[in-house]
Design a protein around this motif. Structure first.
Motif, PDB file in Angstrom:
ATOM      1  N   SER A 224      -7.669 -25.385  -6.903  1.00  0.00           N
ATOM      2  CA  SER A 224      -8.614 -25.384  -5.796  1.00  0.00           C
ATOM      3  C   SER A 224      -7.936 -26.006  -4.571  1.00  0.00           C
ATOM      4  CB  SER A 224      -9.856 -26.188  -6.158  1.00  0.00           C
ATOM      5  OG  SER A 224      -9.535 -27.571  -6.272  1.00  0.00           O
ATOM      6  N   SER A 225      -8.595 -25.896  -3.425  1.00  0.00           N
ATOM      7  CA  SER A 225      -8.049 -26.488  -2.200  1.00  0.00           C
ATOM      8  C   SER A 225      -7.874 -27.993  -2.340  1.00  0.00           C
ATOM      9  CB  SER A 225      -8.963 -26.178  -1.010  1.00  0.00           C
ATOM     10  OG  SER A 225      -9.025 -24.792  -0.759  1.00  0.00           O
ATOM     11  N   GLY A 226      -8.856 -28.642  -2.954  1.00  0.00           N
ATOM     12  CA  GLY A 226      -8.753 -30.081  -3.153  1.00  0.00           C
ATOM     13  C   GLY A 226      -7.629 -30.456  -4.104  1.00  0.00           C
ATOM     14  N   GLN A 227      -7.448 -29.681  -5.168  1.00  0.00           N
ATOM     15  CA  GLN A 227      -6.357 -29.948  -6.106  1.00  0.00           C
ATOM     16  C   GLN A 227      -4.995 -29.713  -5.463  1.00  0.00           C
ATOM     17  OE1 GLN A 227      -7.732 -27.253  -9.125  1.00  0.00           O
ATOM     18  NE2 GLN A 227      -8.705 -28.876 -10.332  1.00  0.00           N
ATOM     19  N   LEU A 228      -4.904 -28.683  -4.612  1.00  0.00           N
ATOM     20  CA  LEU A 228      -3.656 -28.452  -3.878  1.00  0.00           C
ATOM     21  C   LEU A 228      -3.341 -29.632  -2.974  1.00  0.00           C
ATOM     22  CD1 LEU A 228      -4.002 -24.686  -2.890  1.00  0.00           C
ATOM     23  CD2 LEU A 228      -2.244 -25.660  -4.391  1.00  0.00           C
ATOM     24  N   ARG A 229      -4.344 -30.195  -2.332  1.00  0.00           N
ATOM     25  CA  ARG A 229      -4.125 -31.355  -1.476  1.00  0.00           C
ATOM     26  C   ARG A 229      -3.654 -32.546  -2.302  1.00  0.00           C
ATOM     27  NH1 ARG A 229      -2.789 -32.352   3.545  1.00  0.00           N
ATOM     28  NH2 ARG A 229      -4.115 -30.594   4.115  1.00  0.00           N
ATOM     29  N   ARG A 230      -4.227 -32.733  -3.482  1.00  0.00           N
ATOM     30  CA  ARG A 230      -3.787 -33.826  -4.355  1.00  0.00           C
ATOM     31  C   ARG A 230      -2.333 -33.618  -4.786  1.00  0.00           C
ATOM     32  NH1 ARG A 230      -7.958 -36.952  -7.275  1.00  0.00           N
ATOM     33  NH2 ARG A 230      -9.984 -36.562  -6.303  1.00  0.00           N
ATOM     34  N   LEU A 231      -1.959 -32.374  -5.086  1.00  0.00           N
ATOM     35  CA  LEU A 231      -0.571 -32.101  -5.455  1.00  0.00           C
ATOM     36  C   LEU A 231       0.361 -32.417  -4.293  1.00  0.00           C
ATOM     37  CD1 LEU A 231       1.667 -31.050  -7.245  1.00  0.00           C
ATOM     38  CD2 LEU A 231       0.942 -28.700  -6.709  1.00  0.00           C
ATOM     39  N   ALA A 232      -0.062 -32.062  -3.074  1.00  0.00           N
ATOM     40  CA  ALA A 232       0.753 -32.402  -1.912  1.00  0.00           C
ATOM     41  C   ALA A 232       0.898 -33.912  -1.774  1.00  0.00           C
ATOM     42  CB  ALA A 232       0.135 -31.793  -0.651  1.00  0.00           C
ATOM     43  N   LEU A 233      -0.160 -34.661  -2.032  1.00  0.00           N
ATOM     44  CA  LEU A 233      -0.074 -36.118  -1.968  1.00  0.00           C
ATOM     45  C   LEU A 233       0.902 -36.672  -2.991  1.00  0.00           C
ATOM     46  CD1 LEU A 233      -3.847 -37.055  -1.492  1.00  0.00           C
ATOM     47  CD2 LEU A 233      -2.029 -37.206   0.221  1.00  0.00           C
ATOM     48  N   ALA A 234       1.015 -36.011  -4.138  1.00  0.00           N
ATOM     49  CA  ALA A 234       1.952 -36.471  -5.162  1.00  0.00           C
ATOM     50  C   ALA A 234       3.384 -36.435  -4.666  1.00  0.00           C
ATOM     51  CB  ALA A 234       1.802 -35.634  -6.432  1.00  0.00           C
ATOM     52  N   ARG A 235       3.683 -35.553  -3.709  1.00  0.00           N
ATOM     53  CA  ARG A 235       5.029 -35.501  -3.138  1.00  0.00           C
ATOM     54  C   ARG A 235       5.409 -36.817  -2.475  1.00  0.00           C
ATOM     55  NH1 ARG A 235       4.490 -30.269   0.524  1.00  0.00           N
ATOM     56  NH2 ARG A 235       6.097 -31.393   1.675  1.00  0.00           N
ATOM     57  N   LEU A 236       4.424 -37.531  -1.943  1.00  0.00           N
ATOM     58  CA  LEU A 236       4.696 -38.815  -1.306  1.00  0.00           C
ATOM     59  C   LEU A 236       5.162 -39.853  -2.312  1.00  0.00           C
ATOM     60  CD1 LEU A 236       1.480 -39.026   0.905  1.00  0.00           C
ATOM     61  CD2 LEU A 236       3.729 -38.189   1.617  1.00  0.00           C
ATOM     62  N   LEU A 237       4.798 -39.667  -3.563  1.00  0.00           N
ATOM     63  CA  LEU A 237       5.053 -40.682  -4.577  1.00  0.00           C
ATOM     64  C   LEU A 237       6.381 -40.497  -5.298  1.00  0.00           C
ATOM     65  CD1 LEU A 237       1.499 -40.883  -6.193  1.00  0.00           C
ATOM     66  CD2 LEU A 237       2.356 -41.972  -4.115  1.00  0.00           C
ATOM     67  N   VAL A 238       6.807 -39.237  -5.486  1.00  0.00           N
ATOM     68  CA  VAL A 238       8.013 -39.008  -6.295  1.00  0.00           C
ATOM     69  C   VAL A 238       9.295 -39.262  -5.519  1.00  0.00           C
ATOM     70  CG1 VAL A 238       6.874 -37.400  -7.858  1.00  0.00           C
ATOM     71  CG2 VAL A 238       8.003 -36.519  -5.802  1.00  0.00           C
ATOM     72  N   SER A 239       9.215 -39.281  -4.193  1.00  0.00           N
ATOM     73  CA  SER A 239      10.368 -39.585  -3.347  1.00  0.00           C
ATOM     74  C   SER A 239       9.942 -40.666  -2.363  1.00  0.00           C
ATOM     75  CB  SER A 239      10.848 -38.342  -2.592  1.00  0.00           C
ATOM     76  OG  SER A 239      11.197 -37.303  -3.480  1.00  0.00           O
ATOM     77  N   ALA A 240      10.487 -41.844  -2.521  1.00  0.00           N
ATOM     78  CA  ALA A 240      10.062 -42.980  -1.709  1.00  0.00           C
ATOM     79  C   ALA A 240      10.698 -42.910  -0.326  1.00  0.00           C
ATOM     80  CB  ALA A 240      10.453 -44.287  -2.399  1.00  0.00           C
ATOM     81  N   ARG A 241       9.861 -42.844   0.699  1.00  0.00           N
ATOM     82  CA  ARG A 241      10.316 -42.873   2.085  1.00  0.00           C
ATOM     83  C   ARG A 241       9.395 -43.796   2.865  1.00  0.00           C
ATOM     84  NH1 ARG A 241      12.725 -36.961   3.812  1.00  0.00           N
ATOM     85  NH2 ARG A 241      14.349 -36.929   2.212  1.00  0.00           N
ATOM     86  N   PRO A 242       9.939 -44.557   3.816  1.00  0.00           N
ATOM     87  CA  PRO A 242       9.133 -45.614   4.433  1.00  0.00           C
ATOM     88  C   PRO A 242       8.073 -45.147   5.408  1.00  0.00           C
ATOM     89  CG  PRO A 242      11.341 -45.575   5.376  1.00  0.00           C
ATOM     90  CD  PRO A 242      11.353 -44.640   4.217  1.00  0.00           C
TER      91      PRO A 242
END
Length: 210
Positions: free
Chosen positions: A134-152
């Motif tokens: 769903s659109s909401g699940q896609l947004r959550r997956l995009a947020l996961a990108r912030l977590l797997v690669s640490a950038r300040p």
């Protein structure tokens, strides 16, 4: 034995400083002589109606759009995550494969894939093709990108779009954790963020009075 990863990592305190920034689109000036500073742990909200240049400002900070004038100090492309409404996700790849692709692209410096998916609430969907989300699940997956690669520095364009109330609370918690570790968040948004701490949150109004 490998030490367990933890979220968030602790960043060397960055400061993002913008002086006299100007950007045009064709003959139209989106903004001119824009100056601000965001210190470690700070959140900057970019407000204003559609079309005034909020997304363009984020892309300029990310090094994608070249400004007409001004200076940006304290960050380079390797320091930022840019999360836009264009998720960059591939529908025929699984949730886990999409996240692995972005981890490979941006660096395996954050949490493990399964941990990141659990944190954003879609751990049970790792093997599902992203096209079925769903659109909401896609947004959550995009947020996961912030977590797997640490950038300040996180540059977020309408990050709460398509999120339900639980998703908005999740977004606020992720931002709180990131800024608590010394990270910076710059957000283009029409909505209030559910943050635990108002201190260190500033607002810039584009296309209108401050």
């Amino acid at each position: 034995m490998n030490q367990p990863e933890r979220f968030p990592p602790v960043f060397a305190p960055p400061n993002v400083t913008v002086r006299g920034l100007g950007v045009s689109r064709g003959e139209r000036v989106l903004f001119a002589d824009l100056s601000f500073e965001v210190q470690a742990g700070g959140v900057l909200l970019l407000r204003g109606p559609n079309g005034v240049g909020k997304s363009t400002l984020l892309m300029t900070l990310a090094g994608i759009v070249r400004p007409d004038a001004g200076e940006i100090e304290g960050i380079g492309r390797e320091d930022v995550h840019l999360l836009t409404y264009q998720s960059g996700l591939k529908g025929r790849l699984s949730v886990s494969e999409n996240l692995q692709f972005w981890r490979d692209m941006n660096g395996a410096t954050g949490t493990q894939l399964d941990e990141a998916l659990e944190r954003v609430g879609i751990g049970g969907l790792a093997g599902l093709e992203a096209g079925y989300l769903s659109s909401g699940q896609l947004r959550r997956l995009a947020l996961a990108r912030l977590l797997v690669s640490a950038r300040p520095v996180w540059l977020l364009d309408e990050p709460s779009a398509a999120l339900d109330a639980a998703g908005e609370r999740l977004l606020g918690a992720l931002i709180d954790a990131h800024r608590g570790a010394g990270g910076i968040v710059i957000v283009a948004t029409h909505h209030d963020l559910l943050l635990a701490e108002a201190r260190g949150v500033e607002t810039i109004m584009l296309g209108g009075p401050a």
